[in-house]
Design an enzyme around this catalytic site. Structure first.
Site, PDB file in Angstrom:
ATOM      1  N   VAL A 113      -6.621   8.045  -5.192  1.00 36.78           N
ATOM      2  CA  VAL A 113      -7.639   8.973  -4.680  1.00 36.78           C
ATOM      3  C   VAL A 113      -7.275   9.341  -3.259  1.00 36.78           C
ATOM      4  CG1 VAL A 113     -10.086   9.261  -4.084  1.00 36.78           C
ATOM      5  CG2 VAL A 113      -9.452   7.963  -6.120  1.00 36.78           C
ATOM      6  N   SER A 140      -1.768   5.746  -2.345  1.00 38.76           N
ATOM      7  CA  SER A 140      -1.221   6.699  -3.321  1.00 38.76           C
ATOM      8  C   SER A 140       0.251   7.004  -3.080  1.00 38.76           C
ATOM      9  CB  SER A 140      -2.029   7.998  -3.273  1.00 38.76           C
ATOM     10  OG  SER A 140      -3.354   7.743  -3.728  1.00 38.76           O
ATOM     11  N   TYR A 141       0.675   6.914  -1.811  1.00 40.89           N
ATOM     12  CA  TYR A 141       2.096   7.172  -1.526  1.00 40.89           C
ATOM     13  C   TYR A 141       2.996   6.189  -2.262  1.00 40.89           C
ATOM     14  CZ  TYR A 141       6.431   7.877   1.050  1.00 40.89           C
ATOM     15  OH  TYR A 141       7.741   8.137   1.385  1.00 40.89           O
ATOM     16  N   HIS A 187      -1.641  14.677   6.664  1.00 43.88           N
ATOM     17  CA  HIS A 187      -1.209  13.510   5.849  1.00 43.88           C
ATOM     18  C   HIS A 187      -1.499  13.778   4.369  1.00 43.88           C
ATOM     19  CE1 HIS A 187      -1.388   8.875   5.447  1.00 43.88           C
ATOM     20  NE2 HIS A 187      -0.147   9.272   5.529  1.00 43.88           N
TER      21      HIS A 187
HETATM   22  O1  LIG Z   1      -4.571   8.476   4.327  1.00 44.32           O
HETATM   23  N1  LIG Z   1      -5.268   8.546   3.349  1.00 44.32           N
HETATM   24  C1  LIG Z   1      -5.010   7.969   2.116  1.00 44.32           C
HETATM   25  C2  LIG Z   1      -3.919   7.112   1.842  1.00 44.32           C
HETATM   26  N2  LIG Z   1      -3.044   6.769   2.824  1.00 44.32           N
HETATM   27  C3  LIG Z   1      -2.114   5.663   2.705  1.00 44.32           C
HETATM   28  C4  LIG Z   1      -0.803   6.071   2.048  1.00 44.32           C
HETATM   29  O2  LIG Z   1      -0.996   6.353   0.670  1.00 44.32           O
HETATM   30  C5  LIG Z   1       0.215   4.939   2.165  1.00 44.32           C
HETATM   31  O3  LIG Z   1      -0.295   3.786   1.542  1.00 44.32           O
HETATM   32  C6  LIG Z   1       0.571   4.621   3.600  1.00 44.32           C
HETATM   33  O4  LIG Z   1       0.943   5.807   4.258  1.00 44.32           O
HETATM   34  C7  LIG Z   1       1.693   3.601   3.719  1.00 44.32           C
HETATM   35  O5  LIG Z   1       2.846   4.072   3.060  1.00 44.32           O
HETATM   36  N3  LIG Z   1      -3.725   6.625   0.585  1.00 44.32           N
HETATM   37  C8  LIG Z   1      -4.602   6.949  -0.408  1.00 44.32           C
HETATM   38  O6  LIG Z   1      -4.411   6.505  -1.553  1.00 44.32           O
HETATM   39  N4  LIG Z   1      -5.657   7.765  -0.178  1.00 44.32           N
HETATM   40  C9  LIG Z   1      -5.905   8.290   1.045  1.00 44.32           C
HETATM   41  O7  LIG Z   1      -6.896   9.057   1.191  1.00 44.32           O
END
Ligand SMILES: O=Nc1c(NC[C@H](O)[C@H](O)[C@H](O)CO)[nH]c(=O)[nH]c1=O
Length: 163
Positions: free
Chosen positions: A89, A63-64, A97
């Site tokens: 999600v 999602s980030y 985080h």
């Molecule tokens: O940690 N939990 C989750 C998550 N972490 C990864 C983040 O979005 C990103 O991809 C990484 O930090 C790399 O940049 N991404 C989600 O979509 N849902 C989660 O529940």
């Protein structure tokens, strides 16, 4: 008598999506829920007349990455799009985080609309438990799939923006 208060309210099915092109960018984390949300959004887009060939689906790791991934798709040769739907999600873990991603992604997706001058529908589920996520993707018996609301919102906002 209990009154149904929450919810998107009556959908205006008068909107004709037959000339719209919609981009969907989804995270790959929590894919069981993601897949259900995408299915709900696509089915609703098609119910409004959007052609399957005019629905472009792209993925990012998590999602980030949704804000930048949505910008990349919006500006790609796959476009131009009339609206975009960003689907992710987030499920709360033991650390902060979840909070940092939820906050930054929601603000970034809101800002992205104005940067690219296109509707970007907020399809990020920010859940405290897996059960909450499943219940919002229509996976739990009798639950509502929020992806459908996002599909409907994309059609309405695209038509209003194009008017
Ligand atoms: O940690 N939990 C989750 C998550 N972490 C990864 C983040 O979005 C990103 O991809 C990484 O930090 C790399 O940049 N991404 C989600 O979509 N849902 C989660 O529940």
């Amino acid at each position: 008598m209990s009154h149904q208060i929450k919810g998107v309210g009556k959908l205006d099915t008068a909107y004709d999506g037959s000339n719209l092109k919609i981009g969907i960018v989804h995270a790959r984390w929590n894919s069981t829920v993601i897949d259900a949300l995408i299915k709900g959004a696509v089915e609703k887009l098609k119910a409004f007349g959007v052609k399957e060939s005019n629905i472009v689906v792209s993925s990012v790791p998590g999602s980030y990455e949704l804000p930048f991934g949505t910008k990349v798709l919006a500006e790609s040769k796959e476009g131009p799009f009339d609206a975009l739907i960003s689907i992710g999600v987030l499920i709360k873990g033991e650390t902060m985080h979840f909070e940092y991603i939820s906050e930054s992604v929601s603000h970034s997706l809101m800002k992205l609309q104005f940067d690219i001058n296109k509707p970007v529908i907020f399809g990020l589920l920010t859940c405290l438990t897996e059960e909450q996520a499943l219940a919002r993707a229509g996976v739990v018996e009798g639950s509502h799939n929020h992806g459908e609301d996002w599909g409907a919102a994309a059609v309405e906002m695209a038509i209003k923006h194009n008017a």
